[in-house]
Write a protein that holds these residues in place. Structure first.
Motif, PDB file in Angstrom:
ATOM      1  N   ILE A  33       0.930  -1.174   0.136  1.00 48.08           N
ATOM      2  CA  ILE A  33       0.118  -0.024   0.176  1.00 48.08           C
ATOM      3  C   ILE A  33       0.909   1.332  -0.072  1.00 48.08           C
ATOM      4  CG2 ILE A  33      -1.602   1.261   1.390  1.00 48.08           C
ATOM      5  CD1 ILE A  33      -2.549  -1.249   2.477  1.00 48.08           C
ATOM      6  N   GLY A  34       1.788   1.326   0.888  1.00 50.06           N
ATOM      7  CA  GLY A  34       2.754   2.535   1.061  1.00 50.06           C
ATOM      8  C   GLY A  34       3.727   2.545   0.000  1.00 50.06           C
ATOM      9  N   TYR A  35       4.028   1.737  -0.648  1.00 50.07           N
ATOM     10  CA  TYR A  35       5.071   1.406  -1.784  1.00 50.07           C
ATOM     11  C   TYR A  35       4.346   2.260  -3.036  1.00 50.07           C
ATOM     12  CZ  TYR A  35       7.717  -0.059  -5.565  1.00 50.07           C
ATOM     13  OH  TYR A  35       8.538  -0.121  -7.036  1.00 50.07           O
ATOM     14  N   GLU A  40       4.248   6.970  -6.727  1.00 53.11           N
ATOM     15  CA  GLU A  40       3.328   7.633  -7.460  1.00 53.11           C
ATOM     16  C   GLU A  40       3.610   9.244  -7.142  1.00 53.11           C
ATOM     17  OE1 GLU A  40      -0.834   6.784  -6.651  1.00 53.11           O
ATOM     18  OE2 GLU A  40      -0.759   4.946  -7.635  1.00 53.11           O
ATOM     19  N   SER A  41       4.299   9.626  -6.020  1.00 56.61           N
ATOM     20  CA  SER A  41       4.666  10.968  -5.395  1.00 56.61           C
ATOM     21  C   SER A  41       6.222  10.999  -5.263  1.00 56.61           C
ATOM     22  CB  SER A  41       3.936  11.143  -4.096  1.00 56.61           C
ATOM     23  OG  SER A  41       2.545  10.973  -4.248  1.00 56.61           O
ATOM     24  N   LEU A  42       6.807  10.157  -5.939  1.00 54.03           N
ATOM     25  CA  LEU A  42       8.364  10.089  -5.490  1.00 54.03           C
ATOM     26  C   LEU A  42       9.029  11.416  -5.903  1.00 54.03           C
ATOM     27  CD1 LEU A  42      10.484   8.192  -4.433  1.00 54.03           C
ATOM     28  CD2 LEU A  42      11.075   7.271  -6.491  1.00 54.03           C
ATOM     29  N   GLU A  43       8.724  12.040  -6.954  1.00 57.88           N
ATOM     30  CA  GLU A  43       9.464  13.311  -7.410  1.00 57.88           C
ATOM     31  C   GLU A  43       9.241  14.523  -6.430  1.00 57.88           C
ATOM     32  OE1 GLU A  43      11.993  13.255  -9.863  1.00 57.88           O
ATOM     33  OE2 GLU A  43      11.396  11.257  -9.900  1.00 57.88           O
ATOM     34  N   GLU A  44       7.916  14.476  -5.935  1.00 58.86           N
ATOM     35  CA  GLU A  44       7.664  15.667  -4.964  1.00 58.86           C
ATOM     36  C   GLU A  44       8.421  15.181  -3.681  1.00 58.86           C
ATOM     37  OE1 GLU A  44       6.530  19.130  -3.316  1.00 58.86           O
ATOM     38  OE2 GLU A  44       6.630  18.708  -5.455  1.00 58.86           O
ATOM     39  N   THR A  53      14.175   7.932  -2.346  1.00 60.18           N
ATOM     40  CA  THR A  53      15.155   7.809  -3.527  1.00 60.18           C
ATOM     41  C   THR A  53      14.489   6.923  -4.595  1.00 60.18           C
ATOM     42  OG1 THR A  53      16.201   5.866  -2.303  1.00 60.18           O
ATOM     43  CG2 THR A  53      16.900   7.959  -1.671  1.00 60.18           C
ATOM     44  N   ASP A  54      15.309   7.016  -5.618  1.00 61.61           N
ATOM     45  CA  ASP A  54      14.915   6.040  -6.712  1.00 61.61           C
ATOM     46  C   ASP A  54      15.158   4.653  -6.496  1.00 61.61           C
ATOM     47  OD1 ASP A  54      14.312   8.091  -8.511  1.00 61.61           O
ATOM     48  OD2 ASP A  54      16.714   8.094  -9.310  1.00 61.61           O
ATOM     49  N   GLU A  55      15.709   4.396  -5.247  1.00 59.94           N
ATOM     50  CA  GLU A  55      15.802   2.879  -4.771  1.00 59.94           C
ATOM     51  C   GLU A  55      14.675   2.425  -3.944  1.00 59.94           C
ATOM     52  OE1 GLU A  55      18.791   5.351  -4.668  1.00 59.94           O
ATOM     53  OE2 GLU A  55      19.256   4.528  -6.669  1.00 59.94           O
ATOM     54  N   TYR A  56      13.896   3.456  -3.425  1.00 58.36           N
ATOM     55  CA  TYR A  56      12.802   2.822  -2.810  1.00 58.36           C
ATOM     56  C   TYR A  56      12.066   1.797  -3.207  1.00 58.36           C
ATOM     57  CZ  TYR A  56       8.643   3.434   0.216  1.00 58.36           C
ATOM     58  OH  TYR A  56       7.760   3.203   1.144  1.00 58.36           O
ATOM     59  N   SER A  57      11.982   0.757  -2.472  1.00 57.52           N
ATOM     60  CA  SER A  57      11.217  -0.541  -3.029  1.00 57.52           C
ATOM     61  C   SER A  57      10.284  -1.066  -2.091  1.00 57.52           C
ATOM     62  CB  SER A  57      12.614  -1.639  -2.897  1.00 57.52           C
ATOM     63  OG  SER A  57      12.915  -1.875  -1.331  1.00 57.52           O
ATOM     64  N   GLU A  58       9.296  -2.091  -2.528  1.00 64.17           N
ATOM     65  CA  GLU A  58       8.356  -2.458  -1.821  1.00 64.17           C
ATOM     66  C   GLU A  58       8.704  -3.435  -0.564  1.00 64.17           C
ATOM     67  OE1 GLU A  58       4.151  -5.221  -2.581  1.00 64.17           O
ATOM     68  OE2 GLU A  58       5.466  -4.320  -4.313  1.00 64.17           O
ATOM     69  N   TYR A 110       5.005  14.005   8.697  1.00 67.30           N
ATOM     70  CA  TYR A 110       4.226  13.601   7.918  1.00 67.30           C
ATOM     71  C   TYR A 110       4.843  13.873   6.315  1.00 67.30           C
ATOM     72  CZ  TYR A 110       3.332  18.723   8.316  1.00 67.30           C
ATOM     73  OH  TYR A 110       3.751  19.838   8.734  1.00 67.30           O
ATOM     74  N   TRP A 111       3.937  13.252   5.491  1.00 68.73           N
ATOM     75  CA  TRP A 111       3.865  13.256   3.848  1.00 68.73           C
ATOM     76  C   TRP A 111       2.692  12.796   3.294  1.00 68.73           C
ATOM     77  CZ3 TRP A 111       2.960   9.012   0.583  1.00 68.73           C
ATOM     78  CH2 TRP A 111       3.096   7.954   1.233  1.00 68.73           C
ATOM     79  N   LEU A 112       2.480  13.461   2.100  1.00 66.72           N
ATOM     80  CA  LEU A 112       1.310  13.327   1.500  1.00 66.72           C
ATOM     81  C   LEU A 112       1.271  12.906   0.224  1.00 66.72           C
ATOM     82  CD1 LEU A 112      -1.975  13.580   2.248  1.00 66.72           C
ATOM     83  CD2 LEU A 112      -1.815  15.921   1.661  1.00 66.72           C
TER      84      LEU A 112
END
Length: 191
Positions: A33-35, A40-44, A53-58, A110-112
């Motif tokens: 869910i979080g992944y 979808e919001s990674l660039e922001e 980061t680009d390496e963020y993984s499930e 927080y983050w949205l």
């Protein structure tokens, strides 16, 4: 009330409700869910969050959820996933951490999801969490720290009723390696 005798013995709700939102403590299996929401919001998110980061993984998201569940039980952190009540969509996270149980005090972060900004969702989520912290933990001080350039994050703190205490210049290294000025907002109990 001064201090919390044993935070492990506190009975805290794992679900919180707002007018439009439902907050729920993470649990095993929530990583997917979080992944999806983060990707979808990674660039922001990369502008402000050192972990985005680009390496963020499930797998990394699942590890975070399991650690967050353990930290919730140990009262080291109280993290919540944010869902829209109308359709159950995950739109971000909010949490309390850096507890000082002697005061008691903590920090909120927080983050949205990018597509859900500007609608008051995070202000509502912070308000719901702040209400739980006041009611169940009797906190005397809550901080929100935001990059001085992150105007949306700063606005959430202001709309949630926190006051700017000051700005720490060149306080830490931000995402991208630049030095960051950090705004410190606080809510203080009147009791």
């Amino acid at each position: 009330m001064s201090g919390v005798e044993n935070p492990l013995l506190l009975d805290l709700p794992q679900e919180l409700s707002g007018d439009r939102l439902m907050l729920r403590a993470p649990r095993a299996g929530d990583g997917a869910i979080g992944y999806t929401t983060v990707r979808e919001s990674l660039e922001e998110l990369k502008k402000w969050m050192i972990w985005a980061t680009d390496e963020y993984s499930e797998q990394g998201a699942e590890e975070w959820c399991r650690k967050a569940a353990a930290h919730f039980m140990s009262r080291e952190q109280l993290q919540f996933l944010i869902f829209l009540r109308e359709n159950g969509r995950h739109i971000g996270n909010v949490g309390a951490f850096k507890f000082n149980w002697e005061v008691p005090s903590c920090e909120i972060g927080y983050w949205l999801h990018t597509g859900h900004t500007g609608r008051g969702y995070m202000t509502e989520a912070v308000g719901v969490l702040l209400g739980m912290l006041r009611t169940h933990l009797h906190v005397r001080r809550v901080e929100i720290r935001a990059d001085a350039e992150n105007l949306r994050s700063r606005r959430v703190a202001e709309l949630a009723g926190l006051q700017l205490e000051g700005i720490l210049r060149n306080h830490c290294v931000a995402a991208g390696g630049r030095l960051r000025n950090t705004c410190i907002y606080s809510w203080i109990s009147s009791a």
